[in-house]
Design an enzyme around this catalytic site. Structure first.
Site, PDB file in Angstrom:
ATOM      1  N   ASP A   1      58.331  19.378  73.338  1.00 32.68           N
ATOM      2  CA  ASP A   1      59.303  19.206  72.258  1.00 32.68           C
ATOM      3  C   ASP A   1      60.560  20.019  72.579  1.00 32.68           C
ATOM      4  O   ASP A   1      60.529  21.244  72.613  1.00 32.68           O
ATOM      5  CB  ASP A   1      58.683  19.705  70.945  1.00 32.68           C
ATOM      6  CG  ASP A   1      59.509  19.295  69.724  1.00 32.68           C
ATOM      7  OD1 ASP A   1      58.977  19.397  68.607  1.00 32.68           O
ATOM      8  OD2 ASP A   1      60.674  18.874  69.912  1.00 32.68           O
TER       9      ASP A   1
ATOM     10  N   TYR B   1      61.316  28.410  70.248  1.00 33.55           N
ATOM     11  CA  TYR B   1      60.644  27.439  69.384  1.00 33.55           C
ATOM     12  C   TYR B   1      59.249  27.125  69.916  1.00 33.55           C
ATOM     13  O   TYR B   1      59.034  26.992  71.127  1.00 33.55           O
ATOM     14  CB  TYR B   1      61.447  26.122  69.315  1.00 33.55           C
ATOM     15  CG  TYR B   1      60.538  25.065  68.780  1.00 33.55           C
ATOM     16  CD1 TYR B   1      59.919  24.155  69.635  1.00 33.55           C
ATOM     17  CD2 TYR B   1      60.159  25.092  67.442  1.00 33.55           C
ATOM     18  CE1 TYR B   1      58.984  23.263  69.154  1.00 33.55           C
ATOM     19  CE2 TYR B   1      59.226  24.199  66.958  1.00 33.55           C
ATOM     20  CZ  TYR B   1      58.636  23.297  67.809  1.00 33.55           C
ATOM     21  OH  TYR B   1      57.713  22.429  67.333  1.00 33.55           O
TER      22      TYR B   1
ATOM     23  N   TRP C   1      68.305  24.507  65.979  1.00 29.93           N
ATOM     24  CA  TRP C   1      67.046  25.261  66.135  1.00 29.93           C
ATOM     25  C   TRP C   1      65.940  24.355  66.617  1.00 29.93           C
ATOM     26  O   TRP C   1      65.821  23.223  66.172  1.00 29.93           O
ATOM     27  CB  TRP C   1      66.612  25.883  64.808  1.00 29.93           C
ATOM     28  CG  TRP C   1      65.277  26.538  64.960  1.00 29.93           C
ATOM     29  CD1 TRP C   1      64.972  27.657  65.697  1.00 29.93           C
ATOM     30  CD2 TRP C   1      64.036  26.055  64.427  1.00 29.93           C
ATOM     31  NE1 TRP C   1      63.638  27.912  65.635  1.00 29.93           N
ATOM     32  CE2 TRP C   1      63.024  26.955  64.863  1.00 29.93           C
ATOM     33  CE3 TRP C   1      63.663  24.973  63.632  1.00 29.93           C
ATOM     34  CZ2 TRP C   1      61.679  26.806  64.520  1.00 29.93           C
ATOM     35  CZ3 TRP C   1      62.332  24.821  63.291  1.00 29.93           C
ATOM     36  CH2 TRP C   1      61.378  25.737  63.731  1.00 29.93           C
TER      37      TRP C   1
ATOM     38  N   GLU D   1      50.111  13.843  66.193  1.00 32.72           N
ATOM     39  CA  GLU D   1      50.214  15.293  66.420  1.00 32.72           C
ATOM     40  C   GLU D   1      49.184  15.980  65.524  1.00 32.72           C
ATOM     41  O   GLU D   1      49.034  15.644  64.338  1.00 32.72           O
ATOM     42  CB  GLU D   1      51.624  15.779  66.067  1.00 32.72           C
ATOM     43  CG  GLU D   1      51.810  17.274  66.271  1.00 32.72           C
ATOM     44  CD  GLU D   1      53.230  17.717  65.965  1.00 32.72           C
ATOM     45  OE1 GLU D   1      53.969  16.946  65.344  1.00 32.72           O
ATOM     46  OE2 GLU D   1      53.598  18.840  66.360  1.00 32.72           O
TER      47      GLU D   1
ATOM     48  N   GLU E   1      61.097  12.809  63.746  1.00 31.75           N
ATOM     49  CA  GLU E   1      60.428  13.598  62.695  1.00 31.75           C
ATOM     50  C   GLU E   1      61.382  13.960  61.565  1.00 31.75           C
ATOM     51  O   GLU E   1      60.936  14.164  60.441  1.00 31.75           O
ATOM     52  CB  GLU E   1      59.782  14.843  63.277  1.00 31.75           C
ATOM     53  CG  GLU E   1      60.732  15.903  63.721  1.00 31.75           C
ATOM     54  CD  GLU E   1      60.007  17.103  64.319  1.00 31.75           C
ATOM     55  OE1 GLU E   1      58.992  16.918  65.001  1.00 31.75           O
ATOM     56  OE2 GLU E   1      60.474  18.220  64.080  1.00 31.75           O
TER      57      GLU E   1
ATOM     58  N   HIS F   1      63.187  19.893  70.780  1.00 38.26           N
ATOM     59  CA  HIS F   1      63.654  20.310  69.440  1.00 38.26           C
ATOM     60  C   HIS F   1      65.170  20.171  69.306  1.00 38.26           C
ATOM     61  O   HIS F   1      65.832  21.023  68.703  1.00 38.26           O
ATOM     62  CB  HIS F   1      63.220  21.743  69.146  1.00 38.26           C
ATOM     63  CG  HIS F   1      62.609  21.884  67.780  1.00 38.26           C
ATOM     64  ND1 HIS F   1      63.257  22.497  66.739  1.00 38.26           N
ATOM     65  CD2 HIS F   1      61.431  21.479  67.292  1.00 38.26           C
ATOM     66  CE1 HIS F   1      62.502  22.470  65.661  1.00 38.26           C
ATOM     67  NE2 HIS F   1      61.386  21.854  65.962  1.00 38.26           N
TER      68      HIS F   1
ATOM     69  N   GLU G   1      60.002  15.040  73.507  1.00 36.95           N
ATOM     70  CA  GLU G   1      60.339  14.855  72.096  1.00 36.95           C
ATOM     71  C   GLU G   1      61.669  15.487  71.732  1.00 36.95           C
ATOM     72  O   GLU G   1      61.993  16.581  72.172  1.00 36.95           O
ATOM     73  CB  GLU G   1      59.246  15.464  71.230  1.00 36.95           C
ATOM     74  CG  GLU G   1      59.527  15.335  69.742  1.00 36.95           C
ATOM     75  CD  GLU G   1      58.574  16.124  68.890  1.00 36.95           C
ATOM     76  OE1 GLU G   1      57.567  16.642  69.411  1.00 36.95           O
ATOM     77  OE2 GLU G   1      58.848  16.254  67.687  1.00 36.95           O
TER      78      GLU G   1
ATOM     79  N   ARG H   1      58.516   9.032  65.424  1.00 36.70           N
ATOM     80  CA  ARG H   1      57.718  10.179  64.955  1.00 36.70           C
ATOM     81  C   ARG H   1      57.776  10.387  63.443  1.00 36.70           C
ATOM     82  O   ARG H   1      57.236  11.348  62.940  1.00 36.70           O
ATOM     83  CB  ARG H   1      58.237  11.450  65.620  1.00 36.70           C
ATOM     84  CG  ARG H   1      58.127  11.468  67.113  1.00 36.70           C
ATOM     85  CD  ARG H   1      56.949  12.283  67.576  1.00 36.70           C
ATOM     86  NE  ARG H   1      57.080  13.697  67.208  1.00 36.70           N
ATOM     87  CZ  ARG H   1      56.093  14.391  66.639  1.00 36.70           C
ATOM     88  NH1 ARG H   1      54.958  13.821  66.347  1.00 36.70           N
ATOM     89  NH2 ARG H   1      56.271  15.668  66.340  1.00 36.70           N
TER      90      ARG H   1
ATOM     91  N   ARG I   1      50.560  19.254  73.829  1.00 35.43           N
ATOM     92  CA  ARG I   1      51.982  19.611  73.904  1.00 35.43           C
ATOM     93  C   ARG I   1      52.091  21.030  74.442  1.00 35.43           C
ATOM     94  O   ARG I   1      51.383  21.928  73.950  1.00 35.43           O
ATOM     95  CB  ARG I   1      52.598  19.550  72.501  1.00 35.43           C
ATOM     96  CG  ARG I   1      54.080  19.761  72.459  1.00 35.43           C
ATOM     97  CD  ARG I   1      54.625  19.903  71.054  1.00 35.43           C
ATOM     98  NE  ARG I   1      54.536  21.292  70.581  1.00 35.43           N
ATOM     99  CZ  ARG I   1      55.166  21.737  69.500  1.00 35.43           C
ATOM    100  NH1 ARG I   1      55.889  20.910  68.755  1.00 35.43           N
ATOM    101  NH2 ARG I   1      55.063  23.013  69.126  1.00 35.43           N
TER     102      ARG I   1
END
Ligand code: CS2
Ligand code: MG
Length: 405
Positions: A212, A159, A405, A341, A264, A214, A238, A285, A147
């Site tokens: 990601d 991030y 975030w 991951e 996630e 995020h 992601e 995820r 990643r």
């Protein structure tokens, strides 16, 4: 085999972890991870005050019934606090059942579907050159996928980068109040494609690359980013969009073929249901801890498999080695396992508390067969690392607007 006692521990070997230990009347015990980053004490209270008293005296072998009792019996269902608490109890019960059967948990799920667990690592940096240097190191170490996350020029704090800290544990364990980070979608969108362009130019297309987002983009922004990244053939993008409104992913899907990974922050299959049925995603995820345990994750994997969706369990620094080992068993079994991951084997402090034995060879993780989950928790060592309140950051746009975030 009645439950005699349930202990809840919170310790901070670098960052906070919440651990559950279920002890049966014959002394067999099982452990589970109940860590919820930035809200740990809420889960501790939920376990100590509301779950533990109900379970003393129940038969530890009745994993499914206890899960239903904790999920439906609470009346107030779902949510990260509830499901992390249930997840830890469920994981600990599977650990006990494996020890009782003298079998590794994956054998109780249906046996091995593969010999090792393919992982993706993290390469991050303050500059593209630093990220690519770290990517090259991971390729040399045999990783099959990595990643990439990079600081964005002229944006304070991004991030996925270390912000000068030596590792994720130091980064995540020292936030006495939520740090405020800045975000600029335009600067991000103008920058990220160059990161992947240079990665492909230098390392070619054999290495799997993921990224990601995020949850920072709107659906049409994510659609545009997906199109911009298509030439670089990502393994997945992601959390392109927040997932409360699953139809957002329909928009992304209509514009780009970049594979999408989500989940996630999901805590039950209901969060993922529409995304899976509509095949608006390619990887789910959800982690065993946050998803309510092994019991519901097995069901989620089977549901996702019906729609060509693979698992890619969350493996961030705020999931303890207990969740990591539960994922090892889940990933060895799941016929539609995609990739795990993996942020490395932690720090000396972390491994002082959590005992497990896994080997990384050529980008795959391997473990020795042991009864149960094959991980242990050292209560005495944990006392050396007392809880220290720490928060996740919050994000604001350059005009001060609070953002994802
Ligand atoms: C990230 C996580 O690993 C990831 O994909 O999204 O590190 C996430 O930031 C943390 O789990 C939040 O607690
Ligand atoms: Mg993520």
């Amino acid at each position: 085999m009645k439950i005699k006692d349930i202990k809840v521990f919170i310790c901070s070997p670098g960052r906070n972890f919440v651990t559950v230990k279920i002890i049966t009347e014959n002394g067999t015990y099982g452990i589970g991870d109940a860590t919820l980053n930035g809200r740990e004490m809420a889960v501790v209270a939920y376990l100590q005050e509301h779950i533990a008293p109900c379970l003393i005296g129940k038969d530890a072998q009745q994993i499914e019934d206890i899960w239903q009792y904790l999920y439906k019996g609470a009346y107030w269902r779902k949510g990260p606090v509830t499901m992390a608490a249930i997840g830890a109890i469920d994981t600990a019960l599977w650990d006990i059942k494996g020890k009782q059967a003298n079998l590794p948990v994956y054998q109780l799920l249906g046996g091995r579907s593969r010999s090792g667990v393919t992982v993706y690592g993290h390469a991050n940096g303050e500059t593209i050159e630093e990220v690519l240097t770290n990517l090259g190191t991971m390729i040399d170490e045999g990783y099959k996928a990595v990643r990439l996350q990079c600081s964005i020029p002229n944006v304070k704090g991004t991030y996925g980068t270390m912000e000068g800290k030596k590792n994720y544990y130091e980064l995540q364990g020292n936030r006495p109040l939520p740090p405020e980070q800045e975000w600029s979608t335009s600067k991000y969108m103008n920058f990220v494609p160059e990161l992947f362009k240079q990665a492909r130019e230098r390392f070619g297309f054999d290495i799997g690359l993921c990224h990601d987002v995020h949850s920072r983009l709107t659906p049409i922004e994510a659609a545009r980013l997906g199109k911009l990244l298509e030439p670089y053939n990502l393994l997945f993008l992601e959390d392109a969009v927040t997932s409360e409104n699953p139809e957002g992913y329909q928009i992304v899907r209509e514009h780009t073929v970049v594979p999408l990974a989500v989940g996630e922050i999901f805590t039950t299959v209901w969060d993922a249901k529409v995304l899976i049925e509509k095949q608006w995603i390619d990887y789910i995820r959800t982690a065993i801890t946050h998803g309510g345990g092994i019991t519901p994750l097995k069901k989620l994997a089977d549901f996702a498999a019906m729609y060509h969706i693979r698992t890619a369990p969350h493996g961030a620094p705020d999931l303890s080695p207990i969740c990591f080992m539960a994922h090892m068993h889940f990933n060895l079994w799941a016929p539609n396992f995609g990739i795990q991951e993996f942020i490395g084997f932690g720090t000396p402090e972390l491994n002082d508390v959590f005992k497990y034995d896994v080997e990384l060879k050529e980008g795959l993780l391997y473990m020795q067969d042991k009864p149960g989950l094959g991980v242990d928790f050292d209560e005495e060592a944990a006392k050396k690392y007392p809880y220290k309140r720490s928060y996740l950051p919050v994000s604001r746009l350059e005009d001060g607007t609070l953002w994802n975030w």
